[in-house]
Scaffold this motif. Structure first.
Motif, PDB file in Angstrom:
ATOM      1  N   THR A 153       0.848  -1.185   0.000  1.00  0.00           N
ATOM      2  CA  THR A 153       0.000   0.000   0.000  1.00  0.00           C
ATOM      3  C   THR A 153       0.887   1.239   0.000  1.00  0.00           C
ATOM      4  OG1 THR A 153      -0.085  -0.059   2.391  1.00  0.00           O
ATOM      5  CG2 THR A 153      -1.883  -1.109   1.235  1.00  0.00           C
ATOM      6  N   ARG A 154       0.239   2.369  -0.188  1.00  0.00           N
ATOM      7  CA  ARG A 154       0.995   3.609  -0.338  1.00  0.00           C
ATOM      8  C   ARG A 154       1.622   4.036   0.999  1.00  0.00           C
ATOM      9  NH1 ARG A 154      -1.283   8.495  -0.598  1.00  0.00           N
ATOM     10  NH2 ARG A 154      -3.342   7.562  -0.791  1.00  0.00           N
ATOM     11  N   LEU A 159       0.498   2.290   8.103  1.00  0.00           N
ATOM     12  CA  LEU A 159      -0.599   1.331   8.139  1.00  0.00           C
ATOM     13  C   LEU A 159      -0.270   0.078   8.937  1.00  0.00           C
ATOM     14  CD1 LEU A 159      -2.249   1.504   4.642  1.00  0.00           C
ATOM     15  CD2 LEU A 159      -3.266   1.972   6.850  1.00  0.00           C
TER      16      LEU A 159
ATOM     17  N   LEU B 131      -8.767   3.614   7.515  1.00  0.00           N
ATOM     18  CA  LEU B 131      -7.483   4.185   7.091  1.00  0.00           C
ATOM     19  C   LEU B 131      -6.875   3.358   5.971  1.00  0.00           C
ATOM     20  CD1 LEU B 131      -5.723   5.281  10.383  1.00  0.00           C
ATOM     21  CD2 LEU B 131      -6.328   6.711   8.447  1.00  0.00           C
ATOM     22  N   LEU B 132      -6.981   2.032   6.101  1.00  0.00           N
ATOM     23  CA  LEU B 132      -6.470   1.165   5.038  1.00  0.00           C
ATOM     24  C   LEU B 132      -7.184   1.481   3.727  1.00  0.00           C
ATOM     25  CD1 LEU B 132      -4.817  -1.254   4.022  1.00  0.00           C
ATOM     26  CD2 LEU B 132      -6.649  -2.734   4.787  1.00  0.00           C
ATOM     27  N   THR B 134      -8.556   4.338   2.816  1.00  0.00           N
ATOM     28  CA  THR B 134      -8.249   5.656   2.246  1.00  0.00           C
ATOM     29  C   THR B 134      -6.767   5.822   1.931  1.00  0.00           C
ATOM     30  OG1 THR B 134      -8.329   6.410   4.518  1.00  0.00           O
ATOM     31  CG2 THR B 134     -10.152   7.045   3.105  1.00  0.00           C
ATOM     32  N   LEU B 135      -5.891   5.278   2.796  1.00  0.00           N
ATOM     33  CA  LEU B 135      -4.461   5.483   2.592  1.00  0.00           C
ATOM     34  C   LEU B 135      -3.847   4.401   1.712  1.00  0.00           C
ATOM     35  CD1 LEU B 135      -3.187   6.527   6.127  1.00  0.00           C
ATOM     36  CD2 LEU B 135      -3.687   7.964   4.184  1.00  0.00           C
ATOM     37  N   GLY B 136      -4.645   3.393   1.398  1.00  0.00           N
ATOM     38  CA  GLY B 136      -4.091   2.254   0.670  1.00  0.00           C
ATOM     39  C   GLY B 136      -3.599   2.584  -0.737  1.00  0.00           C
ATOM     40  N   GLY B 137      -4.102   3.673  -1.300  1.00  0.00           N
ATOM     41  CA  GLY B 137      -3.697   4.025  -2.657  1.00  0.00           C
ATOM     42  C   GLY B 137      -4.570   3.342  -3.689  1.00  0.00           C
ATOM     43  N   ASN B 139      -5.071   0.663  -5.611  1.00  0.00           N
ATOM     44  CA  ASN B 139      -4.601  -0.693  -5.775  1.00  0.00           C
ATOM     45  C   ASN B 139      -5.820  -1.579  -5.927  1.00  0.00           C
ATOM     46  OD1 ASN B 139      -3.384  -3.166  -5.522  1.00  0.00           O
ATOM     47  ND2 ASN B 139      -1.942  -2.461  -3.966  1.00  0.00           N
ATOM     48  N   LEU B 141      -6.002  -4.529  -5.505  1.00  0.00           N
ATOM     49  CA  LEU B 141      -5.996  -5.565  -4.482  1.00  0.00           C
ATOM     50  C   LEU B 141      -6.501  -5.047  -3.136  1.00  0.00           C
ATOM     51  CD1 LEU B 141      -2.538  -7.098  -5.326  1.00  0.00           C
ATOM     52  CD2 LEU B 141      -4.698  -8.302  -5.423  1.00  0.00           C
ATOM     53  N   LEU B 142      -6.723  -3.719  -3.080  1.00  0.00           N
ATOM     54  CA  LEU B 142      -7.086  -3.098  -1.807  1.00  0.00           C
ATOM     55  C   LEU B 142      -8.352  -3.712  -1.206  1.00  0.00           C
ATOM     56  CD1 LEU B 142      -5.951  -0.888  -0.065  1.00  0.00           C
ATOM     57  CD2 LEU B 142      -7.605   0.663  -1.051  1.00  0.00           C
ATOM     58  N   TYR B 145      -7.436  -6.811   0.544  1.00  0.00           N
ATOM     59  CA  TYR B 145      -6.740  -6.552   1.814  1.00  0.00           C
ATOM     60  C   TYR B 145      -7.723  -6.140   2.904  1.00  0.00           C
ATOM     61  CZ  TYR B 145      -2.545  -6.295  -1.100  1.00  0.00           C
ATOM     62  OH  TYR B 145      -1.540  -6.554  -1.970  1.00  0.00           O
TER      63      TYR B 145
END
Lengths: 217, 224
Positions: A153-154, A159, B131-132, B134-137, B139, B141-142, B145
């Motif tokens: 992830t970014r 995280l 948060l995962l 929004t911050l995950g980017g 992706n 695959l998000l 996850y």
């Protein structure tokens, strides 16, 4: 699986950067606590128990963050996954590597902590290594799952602890209780041991089963 | 989803409004004041239903996550996200109303009672989930996850429950309620359930429209 594990171990033997940074970080955290607390406080077994686990969590977090970093940066995880074994096997190898590194670091850091905190030496302290090992197993099982997620992830540095820490609460509560009982030399807290064991069993199995969902391309 | 749509759009808003008004009227006008705790006890009729809704949200996240991992499909993924957001809102309401009650009764805004600890940790798990998201980017695959986090989170709850129970305890247990109190609690729960479903629906539709727009935009870029 042993080949994968051996690959991680050999990488580490060559560079030694993961172990070295873990060790120094753990030591520094202990120092911060020694400076922050008054000498009377330091001798309380509950503080030593809490501190032992705070150190382990921070050092462990650092170790996990490196667990998949090399593969991610060089794009090798796809290569590993192309090999003819299951994702669960990759999980077990990564998990065992992490357990191994953390155990080696704790074998030096735990005695040093006890020394700095002037814990009385007694035979009951022999129960400490298995307790720490149980904690490391649970931590690494859940940690390997979320490290594999966070690395792709970014905001990976933020995280990982944010996802991992709340889920570790039962493990940490149990570990601190058992450790302080061991340090005081009190009766063996069976129910907390069972929580530790249950945590380890549940999340090693969950990680092994669910890992194929994470690494799928 | 299609069969639910007319009901959710036409009936549910009015149902929620009506139930909420009835709940307010019962809490402030109908139910007798509790003998020992006084007026402040009335916040309980919002506190407990909100707690139930936040647990319902949590289990919806877990159920939808499991459905997504094993069967796939965008709807399950969006449902999990919407349920996490709505559940988080109710979880916050639980903590706020609980604080308001605890200050006059226990004399503190916060204490580390097992249930408070439990709710605080559930709140942080929800927060981590969002948060995962929004911050995950960007992706693809998000979703996968987030589903893993949703499932592991619910597996953690029994252990967490046992651990905090063993740790310490002072939360009031409801032993006996006057019939008026039980009725008020029931109406409040129905009102909160309507509100929960309605919010979930609005959020779900918003997320699905947003996903549609993103897909259309991609198509447009590909065409031009």
């Amino acid at each position: 699986m042993w080949a994968l594990l051996w690959k991680d171990v050999r990488l580490e033997l060559r560079t030694k950067e993961r172990m070295a940074s873990l060790f120094v970080l753990a030591l520094l955290i202990v120092f911060v606590f020694v400076f922050a607390l008054s000498p009377e406080r330091l001798r309380s077994p509950e503080v030593s128990a809490a501190l032992l686990w705070v150190t382990l969590v921070f050092a462990g977090m650092l170790s996990l963050q490196r667990a998949f970093l090399l593969e991610q940066e060089r794009g090798c995880l796809s290569g590993v996954l192309l090999c003819p074994f299951e994702a669960g096997t990759v999980f077990l190898a990564k998990f065992l590597a992490n357990v191994l590194f953390l155990t080696l670091v704790q074998m030096i850091v735990t005695p040093l902590t006890l020394l700095f905190f002037e814990v009385r030496l007694s035979w009951s302290l022999l129960a400490l290594p298995p307790v720490v090992l149980l904690g490391i197993i649970g931590f690494s099982a859940l940690g390997t799952v979320f490290a594999a997620i966070a690395v792709r992830t970014r905001a990976r540095d933020v995280l990982l602890p944010v996802m991992l820490l709340p889920l570790l609460t039962p493990l940490l509560l149990a570990a601190v209780k058992v450790t302080s009982a061991v340090l005081v030399g009190a009766a063996w807290p069976g129910v907390w041991i069972r929580i530790l064991l249950a945590f380890d069993v549940i999340f090693v199995i969950t990680g092994w089963l669910i890992f194929s969902q994470i690494v799928r391309e | 989803m299609k069969t639910f749509e007319p009901f959710a759009d036409r009936v549910l808003p009015w149902l929620t409004c009506g139930a909420m008004l009835a709940a307010l009227a019962m809490v402030f006008l109908y139910v007798p004041t509790e003998r020992v705790q006084g007026v402040v006890q009335r916040v309980f009729y919002f506190h407990l239903p909100a707690a139930w809704m936040s647990f319902l949200g949590f289990f919806t996240v877990a159920g939808a996550s499991a459905a997504f991992l094993w069967q796939g499909g965008r709807a399950a993924d969006l449902l999990a996200q919407a349920a996490a957001e709505v559940g988080m809102v109710f979880c916050t309401v639980v903590i706020l109303t609980g604080s308001l009650w605890a200050r006059p009764i226990w004399g503190v805004w916060w204490t580390w009672d097992p249930r408070l600890t439990m709710v605080a940790i559930l709140w942080t798990i929800y927060a981590a989930y969002l948060l995962l998201r929004t911050l995950g980017g960007d992706n693809e695959l998000l979703a996968r996850y987030a589903a893993v986090l949703g499932i592991v989170g619910v597996l953690d709850i029994p252990l967490l429950y046992v651990a905090v129970q063993l740790w310490r305890g002072i939360h009031p247990k409801v032993e006996q309620m006057a019939p008026e109190m039980a009725w008020t609690l029931l109406v409040c729960t129905v009102a909160f359930l309507c509100l929960f479903t309605w919010l979930l629906w609005l959020r779900l539709r918003h997320l699905s429209l947003r996903a549609d727009v993103a897909a259309l935009r991609q198509q447009a870029v590909a065409l031009s």
